[in-house]
Design an enzyme around this catalytic site. Structure first.
Site, PDB file in Angstrom:
ATOM      1  NE  ARG A   1      -4.075  -0.418   0.658  1.00 40.47           N
ATOM      2  CZ  ARG A   1      -4.993  -0.435   1.312  1.00 40.47           C
ATOM      3  NH1 ARG A   1      -5.206  -1.579   1.824  1.00 40.47           N
ATOM      4  NH2 ARG A   1      -5.635   0.714   1.481  1.00 40.47           N
TER       5      ARG A   1
ATOM      6  NE  ARG B   1      -9.652   8.968  -2.482  1.00 44.46           N
ATOM      7  CZ  ARG B   1     -10.555   9.324  -1.909  1.00 44.46           C
ATOM      8  NH1 ARG B   1     -10.999  10.708  -2.400  1.00 44.46           N
ATOM      9  NH2 ARG B   1     -11.289   8.790  -0.919  1.00 44.46           N
TER      10      ARG B   1
ATOM     11  CG  ASP C   1      -9.339  -1.999  -3.477  1.00 51.32           C
ATOM     12  OD1 ASP C   1      -8.822  -1.518  -2.523  1.00 51.32           O
ATOM     13  OD2 ASP C   1     -10.188  -3.037  -3.218  1.00 51.32           O
TER      14      ASP C   1
ATOM     15  NE  ARG D   1      -6.657   6.418   3.252  1.00 49.94           N
ATOM     16  CZ  ARG D   1      -7.509   5.721   4.112  1.00 49.94           C
ATOM     17  NH1 ARG D   1      -8.564   6.075   4.083  1.00 49.94           N
ATOM     18  NH2 ARG D   1      -7.189   4.416   4.415  1.00 49.94           N
TER      19      ARG D   1
ATOM     20  CE1 TYR E   1     -13.529  -5.925   2.785  1.00 43.80           C
ATOM     21  CE2 TYR E   1     -11.691  -7.512   1.871  1.00 43.80           C
ATOM     22  CZ  TYR E   1     -12.314  -6.565   2.885  1.00 43.80           C
ATOM     23  OH  TYR E   1     -11.145  -6.116   3.662  1.00 43.80           O
TER      24      TYR E   1
HETATM   25  O1  CP3 Z   1      -0.411  -0.999  -2.539  1.00 39.45           O
HETATM   26  C1  CP3 Z   1      -0.679  -0.121  -3.222  1.00 39.45           C
HETATM   27  O2  CP3 Z   1      -0.142   0.898  -3.221  1.00 39.45           O
HETATM   28  C2  CP3 Z   1      -1.461  -0.437  -4.549  1.00 39.45           C
HETATM   29  C3  CP3 Z   1      -2.897  -0.074  -4.241  1.00 39.45           C
HETATM   30  C4  CP3 Z   1      -3.781  -0.834  -3.259  1.00 39.45           C
HETATM   31  C5  CP3 Z   1      -4.988  -0.353  -2.772  1.00 39.45           C
HETATM   32  N1  CP3 Z   1      -5.594  -1.568  -2.238  1.00 39.45           N
HETATM   33  C6  CP3 Z   1      -5.439   0.949  -2.743  1.00 39.45           C
HETATM   34  C7  CP3 Z   1      -6.300   1.467  -1.856  1.00 39.45           C
HETATM   35  C8  CP3 Z   1      -3.643  -2.395  -3.027  1.00 39.45           C
HETATM   36  C9  CP3 Z   1      -2.609  -3.511  -3.393  1.00 39.45           C
HETATM   37  C10 CP3 Z   1      -4.932  -2.597  -2.309  1.00 39.45           C
HETATM   38  C11 CP3 Z   1      -5.391  -4.079  -1.781  1.00 39.45           C
HETATM   39  C12 CP3 Z   1      -6.371  -4.239  -0.952  1.00 39.45           C
HETATM   40  N2  CP3 Z   1      -7.518  -3.685  -0.661  1.00 39.45           N
HETATM   41  C13 CP3 Z   1      -6.477  -5.146  -0.088  1.00 39.45           C
HETATM   42  C14 CP3 Z   1      -5.349  -6.338   0.586  1.00 39.45           C
HETATM   43  C15 CP3 Z   1      -4.362  -5.657   0.989  1.00 39.45           C
HETATM   44  C16 CP3 Z   1      -4.767  -5.319   2.581  1.00 39.45           C
HETATM   45  O3  CP3 Z   1      -4.374  -4.326   2.888  1.00 39.45           O
HETATM   46  O4  CP3 Z   1      -4.887  -6.246   3.382  1.00 39.45           O
HETATM   47  C17 CP3 Z   1      -7.740  -5.053   0.698  1.00 39.45           C
HETATM   48  C18 CP3 Z   1      -8.188  -5.774   1.926  1.00 39.45           C
HETATM   49  C19 CP3 Z   1      -8.414  -4.169   0.117  1.00 39.45           C
HETATM   50  C20 CP3 Z   1      -9.838  -3.761   0.551  1.00 39.45           C
HETATM   51  C21 CP3 Z   1      -9.948  -2.101   0.851  1.00 39.45           C
HETATM   52  N3  CP3 Z   1      -9.688  -1.181   0.031  1.00 39.45           N
HETATM   53  C22 CP3 Z   1     -10.012  -1.527   2.003  1.00 39.45           C
HETATM   54  C23 CP3 Z   1     -10.212  -2.513   3.315  1.00 39.45           C
HETATM   55  C24 CP3 Z   1     -10.034  -0.276   1.963  1.00 39.45           C
HETATM   56  C25 CP3 Z   1     -10.241   0.742   2.927  1.00 39.45           C
HETATM   57  C26 CP3 Z   1      -9.402   0.811   4.279  1.00 39.45           C
HETATM   58  C27 CP3 Z   1      -8.175   1.541   3.756  1.00 39.45           C
HETATM   59  O5  CP3 Z   1      -6.911   0.945   4.087  1.00 39.45           O
HETATM   60  O6  CP3 Z   1      -8.063   2.672   3.211  1.00 39.45           O
HETATM   61  C28 CP3 Z   1      -9.639  -0.055   0.667  1.00 39.45           C
HETATM   62  C29 CP3 Z   1      -9.427   1.462   0.104  1.00 39.45           C
HETATM   63  C30 CP3 Z   1      -8.240   1.560  -0.529  1.00 39.45           C
HETATM   64  N4  CP3 Z   1      -7.303   0.848  -1.462  1.00 39.45           N
HETATM   65  C31 CP3 Z   1      -7.533   2.824  -0.425  1.00 39.45           C
HETATM   66  C32 CP3 Z   1      -6.237   2.649  -1.261  1.00 39.45           C
HETATM   67  C33 CP3 Z   1      -5.304   3.818  -1.464  1.00 39.45           C
HETATM   68  C34 CP3 Z   1      -7.782   4.370   0.186  1.00 39.45           C
HETATM   69  C35 CP3 Z   1      -9.016   4.963  -0.599  1.00 39.45           C
HETATM   70  C36 CP3 Z   1      -8.822   6.372  -0.359  1.00 39.45           C
HETATM   71  O7  CP3 Z   1      -8.157   7.030  -0.969  1.00 39.45           O
HETATM   72  O8  CP3 Z   1      -9.670   6.990   0.322  1.00 39.45           O
END
Ligand code: CP3
Length: 340
Positions: free
Chosen positions: A24, A37, A73, A28, A148
Site C-alpha cells: 500500500r 485524491r 484495489d 493517504r 467481501y
Molecule cells: O499497494 C498499493 O499501493 C497499491 C494499491 C492497493 C490498494 N488496495 C489501494 C487502496 C492495493 C494493493 C490494495 C489491496 C487491498 N484492498 C487489500 C489487500 C491488502 C490489505 O491491505 O490487506 C484489501 C483488503 C483491500 C480492500 C480495501 N480497499 C479496504 C479495506 C480499503 C479501506 C481501508 C483503507 O485501508 O483505506 C480500501 C481502500 C483503498 N485501497 C485505499 C487505497 C489507496 C484508500 C482509498 C482512499 O483514498 O480513500
C-alpha cells in the site's frame, strides 16, 4: 530487464542489496496522493489510467522503492461481475452474495472489457518504468474476495461467509469456483498488459483454522496459482498464517509474504531454501523514532542471515498517518544495512 534486484530476489538469486517496497505504498500517508485524491473519488482514481499511473509513480520517486505496484484495489474486478461497489472509505457491496441464485447471476467478463482501465494503467506504467523499477500486478485471493462479496463489507467475525462454508457448501463451492476463474483470467491479463510479478493478497486467509484453511481456502488459491502464466514470479501473502506456513507453501508460489507475527528466520526454515520470503516489519514501527526503525530493520535482516530470496516489506499495508519521511528512512536503512 530481468536483472532488477526485486525480480532476482523473487527467483531466489543473490542480489547486491535487499530489495524493498511497501504494501500500500501509494496512499493517504503521502500528501502527493492526497492532492490527486482530493479532486476525485477513490474509484474514479482507479478508473482513470493517467491518474492511477501518476499515484503509482509517486512512492517510487519519493521513497526510492525497488518495485512499483499497480494502483487499483483487489475489489475492482468484482464490480464487472455484477456487484455494485462503493468505498466509504472501506469497500461496500450494495447486494452481497448469499444464495445460489446470487452466485448464478455473477458474470466472468473478459478483463479487457470488464476492467479496461486496469490494463491501460499497466501499459502506461510499463512504458514509464522501463529500466527503472519492475511493475507488480496484483489480485485478491479467492477467499478474501469471497469474504467481501458475501459479507458485503469488512467484518469482525465473518459470520456470513463461515455460515455459507459450513451450512451451504454447494453455494460456497460454486462461488469460489467462479471467483477463481475470474481471478485467473484477470491476473493473466495483467501479465499480458505488462505486470512483471503478481502478488496475491489473502488478507483474511488467517481467520479460519488450519483444518478449514486446507479444506476451504487452499484448494482455490492453489488452483489459481496453477493456472497462472508463470513467466513471472508469484508472491502469495496470507495475513495471519504464521502457524500454517506449510499449508500456504502448498499453494505453489515462488515467494511467501510474511506478516510480523512470525519470526522470519523460522519461517524460512519451514518454507525451505527454494521459496523466497517478503516482509515482515510491523507497520506500526513506522510511527517510532528513527533509531527504533533502524534497529528493527537490522533485526529482520539478521534473521534472514544473508540467505538469497528476501524482499524487505512491511508485514501488512502502511498505516494512514505514518510520517512519509519515516517510510523513506526505512527504505534507506534496508539499502544501507543490506549493501554487500
Ligand atoms: O499497494 C498499493 O499501493 C497499491 C494499491 C492497493 C490498494 N488496495 C489501494 C487502496 C492495493 C494493493 C490494495 C489491496 C487491498 N484492498 C487489500 C489487500 C491488502 C490489505 O491491505 O490487506 C484489501 C483488503 C483491500 C480492500 C480495501 N480497499 C479496504 C479495506 C480499503 C479501506 C481501508 C483503507 O485501508 O483505506 C480500501 C481502500 C483503498 N485501497 C485505499 C487505497 C489507496 C484508500 C482509498 C482512499 O483514498 O480513500
Amino acid at each position: 530487464m530481468s536483472d532488477y534486484p526485486f525480480l532476482k530476489a523473487c527467483r531466489g538469486e543473490a542480489t547486491e542489496f535487499t530489495p524493498v517496497w511497501l504494501m500500500r505504498q501509494a496512499g493517504r500517508y503521502l500528501p502527493q496522493y492526497m492532492a490527486v485524491r482530493s479532486k476525485c473519488t477513490f474509484l474514479e482514481l482507479c478508473k482513470t489510467p493517467e491518474l492511477a499511473a501518476e499515484v503509482t509513480i509517486q512512492p517510487i520517486d519519493y521513497l526510492g522503492a525497488d518495485a512499483a505496484i499497480l494502483f487499483s484495489d483487489i475489489l475492482t474486478p468484482v464490480e464487472p461481475m455484477g456487484l455494485k461497489l462503493d468505498f466509504v472509505p472501506g469497500p461496500v457491496f450494495e447486494s452481497p452474495v448469499r444464495s445460489m441464485a446470487d452466485v448464478d447471476a455473477l458474470r466472468i467478463p473478459d478483463p479487457e472489457e470488464g476492467v479496461p482501465y486496469v490494463m491501460e494503467t499497466l501499459r502506461i506504467l510499463r512504458r514509464a518504468f522501463e529500466g527503472r523499477v519492475p511493475l507488480i500486478g496484483f489480485g485478491g485471493a479467492p477467499f478474501t474476495l469471497a469474504c467481501y462479496m458475501v459479507e458485503g463489507k469488512g467484518s469482525k467475525d465473518f459470520a456470513h461467509i463461515k455460515k455459507m462454508m459450513y451450512a451451504a457448501p454447494d453455494v460456497y463451492t460454486a462461488l469460489m469456483d467462479k471467483i477463481t476463474e475470474m481471478d485467473r483470467l484477470y491476473l493473466n491479463a495483467q501479465v499480458k498488459a505488462g505486470a512483471q510479478a503478481i502478488q496475491i493478497f489473502d488478507t483474511w486467509g488467517g481467520i479460519v483454522s488450519p483444518t478449514d484453511y486446507e479444506k476451504f481456502v487452499l484448494p482455490y488459491t492453489k488452483k489459481l496459482i496453477d493456472g497462472l502464466d508463470r513467466s513471472v514470479p508469484v508472491i502469495h501473502f496470507v495475513k495471519g498464517a504464521g502457524t500454517m506456513l506449510d499449508l500456504v507453501n502448498r499453494a505453489g508460489s515462488d515467494v511467501v509474504g510474511l506478516d510480523w507475527h512470525v519470526n522470519l528466520g523460522k519461517a524460512r526454515d519451514i518454507l525451505g531454501p527454494k521459496i523466497g520470503v517478503q516482509g515482515n516489519l510491523d507497520p506500526t514501527v513506522l510511527y517510532a523514532p528513527h533509531a527504533h526503525i533502524e534497529r528493527e530493520v537490522k533485526r529482520i535482516l539478521d534473521e534472514n542471515a544473508g540467505r538469497p530470496g528476501h524482499i524487505f516489506n512491511l508485514g501488512h499495508g502502511i498505516l494512514p498517518n505514518v510520517p512519509p519521511e519515516n517510510a523513506k528512512f526505512m527504505v534507506e536503512c534496508v539499502h544501507r544495512l543490506s549493501g554487500r
